[in-house]
Design a protein around this motif. Structure first.
Motif, PDB file in Angstrom:
ATOM      1  N   SER A 258     -90.903  77.116  -9.187  1.00 45.60           N
ATOM      2  CA  SER A 258     -91.090  75.520  -9.453  1.00 45.60           C
ATOM      3  C   SER A 258     -91.588  75.512 -10.826  1.00 45.60           C
ATOM      4  N   ASN A 259     -92.390  76.325 -11.425  1.00 44.58           N
ATOM      5  CA  ASN A 259     -92.773  75.843 -12.913  1.00 44.58           C
ATOM      6  C   ASN A 259     -91.385  76.237 -13.851  1.00 44.58           C
ATOM      7  N   GLN A 260     -90.313  76.111 -13.336  1.00 46.89           N
ATOM      8  CA  GLN A 260     -89.183  75.914 -14.352  1.00 46.89           C
ATOM      9  C   GLN A 260     -88.874  74.859 -14.218  1.00 46.89           C
ATOM     10  N   LEU A 261     -89.054  73.883 -13.181  1.00 43.60           N
ATOM     11  CA  LEU A 261     -88.484  72.608 -13.198  1.00 43.60           C
ATOM     12  C   LEU A 261     -89.332  71.455 -14.110  1.00 43.60           C
ATOM     13  N   MET A 262     -88.458  70.656 -14.623  1.00 44.24           N
ATOM     14  CA  MET A 262     -88.709  69.414 -15.370  1.00 44.24           C
ATOM     15  C   MET A 262     -87.870  68.280 -15.070  1.00 44.24           C
ATOM     16  N   PRO A 263     -88.251  67.149 -15.374  1.00 45.97           N
ATOM     17  CA  PRO A 263     -87.474  65.928 -14.886  1.00 45.97           C
ATOM     18  C   PRO A 263     -86.319  65.727 -15.841  1.00 45.97           C
ATOM     19  N   LYS A 264     -85.161  65.411 -14.792  1.00 50.50           N
ATOM     20  CA  LYS A 264     -83.728  65.071 -15.442  1.00 50.50           C
ATOM     21  C   LYS A 264     -84.014  63.856 -16.446  1.00 50.50           C
ATOM     22  N   PRO A 265     -83.849  63.898 -17.511  1.00 53.91           N
ATOM     23  CA  PRO A 265     -83.407  62.532 -18.449  1.00 53.91           C
ATOM     24  C   PRO A 265     -82.513  61.607 -17.658  1.00 53.91           C
ATOM     25  N   ASP A 266     -83.128  60.309 -17.459  1.00 52.75           N
ATOM     26  CA  ASP A 266     -82.505  59.432 -16.693  1.00 52.75           C
ATOM     27  C   ASP A 266     -81.134  59.064 -17.544  1.00 52.75           C
ATOM     28  N   HIS A 267     -80.942  58.803 -18.635  1.00 52.53           N
ATOM     29  CA  HIS A 267     -79.775  58.464 -19.397  1.00 52.53           C
ATOM     30  C   HIS A 267     -78.910  59.375 -19.500  1.00 52.53           C
TER      31      HIS A 267
ATOM     32  N   ASP B 217     -80.675  55.229 -16.160  1.00 56.23           N
ATOM     33  CA  ASP B 217     -81.109  54.479 -17.485  1.00 56.23           C
ATOM     34  C   ASP B 217     -79.871  54.214 -18.400  1.00 56.23           C
ATOM     35  N   HIS B 218     -79.232  53.003 -18.075  1.00 57.55           N
ATOM     36  CA  HIS B 218     -77.939  52.746 -18.688  1.00 57.55           C
ATOM     37  C   HIS B 218     -78.225  52.236 -20.049  1.00 57.55           C
ATOM     38  N   GLU B 219     -79.251  51.185 -20.031  1.00 53.45           N
ATOM     39  CA  GLU B 219     -79.658  50.695 -21.155  1.00 53.45           C
ATOM     40  C   GLU B 219     -79.916  51.576 -22.420  1.00 53.45           C
ATOM     41  N   LEU B 220     -80.885  52.518 -21.901  1.00 62.06           N
ATOM     42  CA  LEU B 220     -81.272  53.655 -22.915  1.00 62.06           C
ATOM     43  C   LEU B 220     -79.850  54.440 -23.241  1.00 62.06           C
ATOM     44  N   ARG B 221     -78.943  54.715 -22.433  1.00 62.24           N
ATOM     45  CA  ARG B 221     -77.866  55.272 -22.872  1.00 62.24           C
ATOM     46  C   ARG B 221     -77.053  54.715 -23.780  1.00 62.24           C
ATOM     47  N   GLN B 222     -76.669  53.424 -23.559  1.00 60.15           N
ATOM     48  CA  GLN B 222     -75.823  52.599 -24.538  1.00 60.15           C
ATOM     49  C   GLN B 222     -76.503  52.528 -25.754  1.00 60.15           C
ATOM     50  N   ARG B 223     -77.672  52.772 -25.897  1.00 52.43           N
ATOM     51  CA  ARG B 223     -78.515  52.698 -27.306  1.00 52.43           C
ATOM     52  C   ARG B 223     -78.007  53.993 -28.038  1.00 52.43           C
ATOM     53  N   HIS B 224     -77.683  55.114 -27.310  1.00 53.20           N
ATOM     54  CA  HIS B 224     -77.599  56.379 -28.128  1.00 53.20           C
ATOM     55  C   HIS B 224     -76.049  57.085 -27.636  1.00 53.20           C
ATOM     56  N   LEU B 225     -75.235  56.076 -27.274  1.00 55.60           N
ATOM     57  CA  LEU B 225     -73.968  56.533 -26.677  1.00 55.60           C
ATOM     58  C   LEU B 225     -73.143  57.356 -27.767  1.00 55.60           C
ATOM     59  N   ARG B 226     -73.101  56.739 -28.879  1.00 55.39           N
ATOM     60  CA  ARG B 226     -72.594  57.490 -30.052  1.00 55.39           C
ATOM     61  C   ARG B 226     -72.867  59.053 -30.383  1.00 55.39           C
ATOM     62  N   SER B 227     -74.271  59.003 -30.087  1.00 51.24           N
ATOM     63  CA  SER B 227     -74.928  60.492 -30.498  1.00 51.24           C
ATOM     64  C   SER B 227     -74.720  61.274 -29.432  1.00 51.24           C
TER      65      SER B 227
ATOM     66  N   ALA C 134     -85.529  63.400 -23.221  1.00 50.60           N
ATOM     67  CA  ALA C 134     -85.654  62.183 -22.258  1.00 50.60           C
ATOM     68  C   ALA C 134     -85.987  60.889 -23.081  1.00 50.60           C
ATOM     69  N   LYS C 135     -86.512  61.008 -24.101  1.00 54.00           N
ATOM     70  CA  LYS C 135     -86.826  59.758 -25.143  1.00 54.00           C
ATOM     71  C   LYS C 135     -85.592  59.447 -26.177  1.00 54.00           C
ATOM     72  N   GLY C 136     -84.827  60.120 -26.060  1.00 56.55           N
ATOM     73  CA  GLY C 136     -83.493  59.926 -26.972  1.00 56.55           C
ATOM     74  C   GLY C 136     -83.837  60.144 -28.333  1.00 56.55           C
ATOM     75  N   ARG C 137     -84.777  61.090 -28.562  1.00 55.10           N
ATOM     76  CA  ARG C 137     -84.914  61.491 -30.099  1.00 55.10           C
ATOM     77  C   ARG C 137     -84.072  62.798 -30.265  1.00 55.10           C
ATOM     78  N   ILE C 138     -83.560  63.640 -29.216  1.00 53.79           N
ATOM     79  CA  ILE C 138     -83.065  64.735 -29.570  1.00 53.79           C
ATOM     80  C   ILE C 138     -81.599  64.502 -28.557  1.00 53.79           C
ATOM     81  N   HIS C 139     -80.571  64.836 -28.717  1.00 55.34           N
ATOM     82  CA  HIS C 139     -79.259  64.543 -27.997  1.00 55.34           C
ATOM     83  C   HIS C 139     -78.467  65.849 -27.507  1.00 55.34           C
ATOM     84  N   PRO C 140     -77.805  65.737 -26.396  1.00 52.14           N
ATOM     85  CA  PRO C 140     -77.032  66.811 -26.015  1.00 52.14           C
ATOM     86  C   PRO C 140     -75.768  66.854 -26.874  1.00 52.14           C
TER      87      PRO C 140
END
Length: 473
Positions: free
Chosen positions: A191-200, A434-444, A386-392
């Protein structure tokens, strides 16, 4: 399995969870699930074959395996998507040793870990999915939680691991040195491997960063690694690849200057698209650091160092982000500035490194070994996603049954960034909240995509699935 998929799709189609935790917990578990495996009776199948010619498509199987028993402090996760890392390539070609040696050692630890010592090994060190069950002693996570998993497995019964969990004598990489990994429809994790999935992010986007993002964070940013600071010049080998693409982002986000080394014009353009200005196409410029299998060429180290100074205004690099290993290590030590740092996390071109020690000791340089990340470092790296500072840096997605081809492509280095694998997710583009955050970073987010998926919703107006199938890509 269909009930599980339907419940997850119904939940992610709404702003809040449409399925209560107790309802997720009540979903019946199947007796078996599909998983990507290697077999212990095939470890000699590539005997005498050079590493580069070993074909993961021959050794990787997609088959039904039993659902493992759930133990204390553990969770069963429905895997919507996973990804291929180089450790899965190593596992598939049985190098440097077959992973069954790891499973046997782990199995001797306790009656509970004996579950891992099997004649098949379920691979995969990344996932994005939904918690199905939790074992005794799990308080932070509940069935229905959307999660990603980092790959650090520790026991923490020794004092050595309590300052830095990577120093735990029983530290392992899940899905590589343990069984029941993420290239499957269901995974077993601590369980200590788990982290929240980024919503966007979609399932496949969220599944890809875990191992490489955390590794790059520790290697460059953490005090356990190079401790990068503003103004540093950072040489990044394979700067558009799975690891290097995150190292490049961390250098740019941290006020450093990445010097990106790549092997093609297309990869050079990707680095420039990320924001890097200093890019070296080592193939186009013809760097050959070895004269033959036994002798390196110091003249090439010098030529490479001169090229770096041309790009940095006359400065040597403060940090070298090393992972190719044997092929590049001598050059890495040479070009590092006086008092600088070579931080290494892998050896994809060979484990036996050779360098001229005069350039290390007389110039007070350091070599730091860095392996994955501790829980805190992995959590911080995921928080930045999750904050959109680093991108997949997902470039392509495969179906679970095509994982052999995905591993083959990574082994041949024909990929860019990371390659994803869909497990239970019926198509690409699902799981975004979180579609709003996604749209802000969609290009990246789509920067590395060879074929960005069309916008999708979890369900159409008649209740039917409206996702684009991977097979149509």
């Amino acid at each position: 399995m269909k009930q599980i998929i339907d419940a997850i799709l119904a939940s992610t189609a709404t702003r809040g969870s449409a399925v209560a935790p107790e309802d997720f917990a009540a979903l019946p578990l199947p007796d078996s699930y599909r998983a990507v495996t290697v077999h212990s009776d095939e470890v000699d199948m590539f005997a005498g074959v050079p590493s580069r010619e070993k074909d993961p498509r021959r050794s990787l199987h997609v088959e039904e395996v039993p659902v493992p028993e759930l133990g204390p402090g553990e969770a069963l996760v429905a895997v919507m998507a996973s990804s291929v890392n180089y450790n899965s390539v190593w596992s598939s070609i049985f190098e440097p040793v077959p992973t069954f040696a790891f499973l046997r050692r782990y199995g001797r630890l306790s009656a509970l870990t004996a579950r891992h010592d099997l004649p098949y090994h379920v691979l995969g060190s990344d996932l994005a999915g939904v918690v199905l069950r939790t074992g005794p002693g799990v308080n932070l996570w509940r069935p229905g939680d959307e999660v990603v998993a980092h790959c650090l497995s520790v026991e923490l019964e020794s004092a050595d691991g309590h300052n830095d969990t990577m120093l735990d004598p029983e530290q392992r990489i899940w899905g590589f040195e343990t069984n029941f990994g993420g290239l499957a429809e269901i995974a077993l994790v601590k369980s200590n491997q788990l982290m929240p999935k980024p919503d966007h992010l979609t399932w496949e986007e969220a599944a890809c960063p875990g191992l490489v993002n955390s590794t790059a964070y520790r290697q460059l940013v953490s005090r356990n690694g190079a401790g990068m600071k503003q103004g540093d010049n950072v040489l990044i080998w394979g700067a558009s690849g799975g690891l290097g693409s995150y190292a490049t982002q961390y250098a740019l986000a941290g006020g450093a200057t990445p010097v990106c080394v790549v092997s093609s014009p297309e990869k050079a353009e990707l680095c420039r698209a990320m924001g890097a200005e200093a890019v070296i196409d080592r193939t186009a410029e013809g760097y050959a650091f070895w004269k033959d299998e036994r002798r390196q060429d110091p003249a090439e180290w010098k030529r490479f160092g001169q090229r770096i100074r041309e790009l940095t205004g006359g400065e040597d690099v403060d940090i070298v982000f090393e992972h190719p290993g044997r092929e590049t290590f001598g050059a890495s030590v040479y070009v590092t500035r006086r008092g600088g740092t070579v931080v290494t996390c892998a050896s994809t071109s060979g484990y036996v490194h050779e360098y001229d020690n005069r350039y290390l000791w007389m110039s007070l340089k350091r070599i730091i070994g860095s392996h994955f990340a501790n829980y805190r470092e992995a959590w911080e790296a995921n928080r930045l996603l999750a904050k959109g500072r680093i991108h997949p840096t997902l470039s392509r997605t495969y179906r679970l049954e095509d994982t052999g081809q995905a591993a083959h492509d990574v082994h041949r280095n024909v990929h860019q960034g990371k390659v994803g694998v869909l497990a239970l997710a019926p198509g690409e583009g699902l799981g975004v909240r979180d579609h709003e955050l996604r749209q802000r970073h969609l290009r990246s987010i789509n920067l590395f995509r060879q074929d960005p998926p069309e916008p999708t919703h979890e369900r159409n107006g008649t209740g039917g699935l409206a996702a684009r199938r991977v097979g149509s890509a």
